[in-house]
Structure formats: C-alpha cells, structure tokens
Scaffold this motif. Structure first.
Motif, short mmCIF file in Angstrom:
data_model
loop_
_atom_site.label_atom_id
_atom_site.label_comp_id
_atom_site.label_asym_id
_atom_site.label_seq_id
_atom_site.Cartn_x
_atom_site.Cartn_y
_atom_site.Cartn_z
N GLU A 192 0.81 -1.22 0.00
CA GLU A 192 0.00 0.00 0.00
C GLU A 192 0.85 1.27 0.00
O GLU A 192 0.37 2.33 -0.37
N TYR A 251 0.85 3.15 -3.45
CA TYR A 251 -0.29 3.86 -4.03
C TYR A 251 0.13 5.22 -4.57
O TYR A 251 0.98 5.90 -3.98
N SER A 255 -3.27 2.20 -8.48
CA SER A 255 -4.51 2.55 -7.79
C SER A 255 -5.35 1.40 -7.26
O SER A 255 -6.25 1.63 -6.46
N THR A 256 -5.11 0.17 -7.68
CA THR A 256 -6.02 -0.92 -7.30
C THR A 256 -5.25 -2.04 -6.61
O THR A 256 -4.40 -2.68 -7.23
N LEU A 257 -5.58 -2.29 -5.33
CA LEU A 257 -4.92 -3.35 -4.55
C LEU A 257 -5.55 -4.70 -4.87
O LEU A 257 -6.77 -4.83 -4.90
N LEU A 316 -0.31 -3.89 -6.62
CA LEU A 316 -1.14 -2.78 -7.05
C LEU A 316 -1.16 -2.75 -8.57
O LEU A 316 -0.12 -2.87 -9.21
#
Length: 99
Positions: free
Chosen positions: A40, A43, A63-65, A77
C-alpha cells in the motif's frame, strides 16, 4: 474537545447538577498484514527519470490493490503508465524488496 468539557463539568458538581450525553465508538480498522502495508506504500503516481543517451521519464499511476493468486499473503497494485498500458507493482515478501 466537547467530550473533555463535558467530563470536567461532570466532575465539578458545584457547577453542574447533572450530566448526560452520548458517546461515539470510533471503529478500529482491521489489522492488515505487513506485506499488504508495504504494498500500500506504493499507491499513487510515480515518475522514474533515467538517461540512456537521452533522458526519459516513465510515469506510473498505481490505484487498485489485489491479492496475489500465486503467493498467498502477498499483494500487488495495478495501474496504468503514461500511455494507458497496464502496470503492476508490489512488495515481494520472499526477497523483502519492491518490484
């Protein structure tokens, strides 16, 4: 600060005859794994500038975990580069490095 003032008023009976109010419980976020925390950290937007005869800059927007389907407990990510192509980045728990 309002709750602290109410507490002081309750402790000083000469100033307040009765006290009342409601308290709000702040939800505690669930604990996430170290591997997820590390991933994270990536990001956002990243710019990498390098020179090979000329100077270039690559931009990545993560932007997307997602949870890894290959290594349980690892995450990555997903995002896009400057040209709209898909990119991924993450924390590799086996080697303790970002990739």
């Amino acid at each position: 600060m309002q709750n602290k003032l109410l507490l002081i008023a309750c402790l000083l009976p000469a100033l307040a005859v009765s006290c009342g109010g409601s308290s709000t419980t702040v939800p505690v976020p669930p604990t996430v794994s170290y591997n997820q925390q590390q991933t994270e950290r990536l990001y956002g937007s990243w710019n990498f500038t390098y020179t090979i005869i000329n100077t270039y800059t690559d931009t990545y927007k993560l932007s997307t975990l997602n949870a890894s389907s290959v290594t349980p407990g690892d995450y990555f990510l997903a995002g896009i580069n400057l040209y709209g192509s898909s990119v991924i980045a993450g924390y590799d728990s086996k080697y303790s490095t970002f990739s």
